[in-house]
Design an enzyme around this catalytic site. Structure first.
Site, mmCIF file in Angstrom:
data_model
loop_
_atom_site.group_PDB
_atom_site.id
_atom_site.type_symbol
_atom_site.label_atom_id
_atom_site.label_comp_id
_atom_site.label_asym_id
_atom_site.label_seq_id
_atom_site.Cartn_x
_atom_site.Cartn_y
_atom_site.Cartn_z
ATOM 1 N N GLU A 113 142.021 8.039 63.255
ATOM 2 C CA GLU A 113 142.030 6.719 63.870
ATOM 3 C C GLU A 113 140.758 6.437 64.679
ATOM 4 O OE1 GLU A 113 144.646 8.786 64.137
ATOM 5 O OE2 GLU A 113 146.286 7.754 63.088
ATOM 6 N N HIS A 123 145.994 15.733 66.707
ATOM 7 C CA HIS A 123 146.795 15.466 65.517
ATOM 8 C C HIS A 123 147.906 16.498 65.462
ATOM 9 C CE1 HIS A 123 147.897 15.005 61.255
ATOM 10 N NE2 HIS A 123 147.364 13.809 61.351
#
Length: 388
Positions: free
Chosen positions: A327, A274
């Site tokens: 996700e 991320h």
């Protein structure tokens, strides 16, 4: 002094992508990446996702406080009453679904939502009082799940399902998607996912929405721009791609060899890493817990892959940490809850529209347009214009 020289002398050089640059103040929330923590206003977003309903968080983002029982009932009734679409929008949806079929419901949403705003006669936020802006944002947010599910069903050759005012946001979304009232356990799992993705700092789509709002444009114009930013694969397209990774691995026994090959080749492993978090993504942590409550082969594979990625990176790339992002387990949870993969990113959008709208409302209170500068790097001007 020459104007370009004056402009250059007043400019401030910033990192590519505006990384780390603070562009405004906000009371809506923040992401503290090194701590693995993010919040909606003054509350832990992960704690809210676990303990509250979606409408409570919506109310918090729009009104600044969590609702009491009476406020919750009134807010539920008001937002539920806004779910049905105007006749002119409903009539246009089949054509929009056909035209957007190659790209999917998120592409169709841009057109459908713009039509909704035009049909409703939405005015620029610059010309509206704060309560009028909030009313426009409420109407747009309430309509997004209806539009997304209708576009999906039409694309599958099915008739849209009309919304039900007696169901909360997440359960109604699943009902409109499938035509069947959802199992409460799956409805709550999807609600917790939606809760966890309402807002997440100044990401690309949120910033896009605020830039458009700073021009004084109407709420739907700003939301449409945010949806466009979300549609990019570097921003909103990863939940289904993370599942593609699990599909490619197939079984826990193949996990280590598959990951080792990808790590040594320098390939990206979808669902990991991320740009903000330098530790475990708190959204992933919560969704992993939800997935483990379901159990089954897919969850066992996901947990094994997560463990193997961490272990193999420690072996092959010492010092490089890589954790699952939202996700990875979002895809697992949505798959277990029966959502089709082409609806994963649209489902994210059904939650994030609340955060975008809250940011649009906050930006609308500031009359200063966002107008940065760029550094010109082409041939030195002025050059002679060639004769024809």
């Amino acid at each position: 002094m020459h104007s370009t020289t004056a402009s250059a002398s007043a400019s401030v050089a910033v990192p590519r992508g505006l990384a780390g640059v603070v562009v405004t103040d906000t009371a809506l929330g923040d992401v503290r990446g090194r701590e693995g923590f993010y919040h909606y206003r003054q509350y832990s977003a992960a704690e809210l996702a676990r303990s509250r309903g979606f409408e409570d968080i919506w109310h918090l983002m729009f009104h600044g406080h969590l609702p009491d029982a009476a406020e919750r009932a009134a807010f539920l009734a008001r937002t539920a009453s806004l779910r049905r679409l105007p006749d002119e929008v409903r009539a246009a949806l089949p054509a929009i679904a056909r035209a957007s079929a190659p790209s999917g419901p998120l592409a169709g949403l841009r057109t459908a939502l713009s039509l909704l705003g035009a049909a409703a006669g939405l005015r620029p936020v610059y010309d509206l009082a704060p309560e009028e802006r909030r009313a426009d944002a409420l109407a747009a947010c309430a309509a997004v799940p209806t539009l997304l599910t209708a576009l999906h069903r039409l694309g599958e050759g099915l008739e849209p399902v009309e919304p039900r005012a007696d169901l909360p946001y997440a359960a109604n979304y699943l009902y409109m998607l499938t035509g069947t009232e959802p199992d409460p356990v799956r409805a709550r799992a999807v609600e917790q996912y939606l809760n966890s993705t309402v807002d997440h700092g100044f990401n690309a789509s949120t910033f896009t929405g605020r830039v458009i709002a700073s021009t004084g444009a109407d709420v739907v114009a700003a939301l449409t721009g945010a949806i466009g930013a979300l549609s990019g694969p570097l921003h909103g397209g990863a939940p289904s791609r993370a599942l593609d990774t699990l599909d490619a691995i197939g079984t826990p026994g193949r996990s280590r060899s598959w990951i080792r090959e990808r790590v040594l080749a320098g390939d990206r492993i979808m669902g990991f890493g991320h740009p903000v978090y330098r530790t475990e993504d708190p959204r992933s942590r919560m969704l992993r817990t939800i997935a483990e409550e379901f159990g089954g082969p897919l969850v066992e594979l996901a947990v094994q892959v997560e463990r193997d990625v961490v272990d193999l990176l420690a072996e092959l790339k010492p010092g490089r940490e890589l954790h699952t992002n939202v996700e990875f387990y979002a895809g697992v949870v949505m798959e277990l809850c029966g959502l089709p993969r082409q609806m994963f990113t649209p489902t994210f959008c059904a939650a994030r529209v609340i955060g975008w709208s809250a940011n649009i409302l906050e930006q609308s209170a500031d009359s200063k347009i966002i107008r940065p500068a760029a550094r010109y790097t082409g041939p030195p001007p002025p050059q002679p214009v060639p004769a024809v």
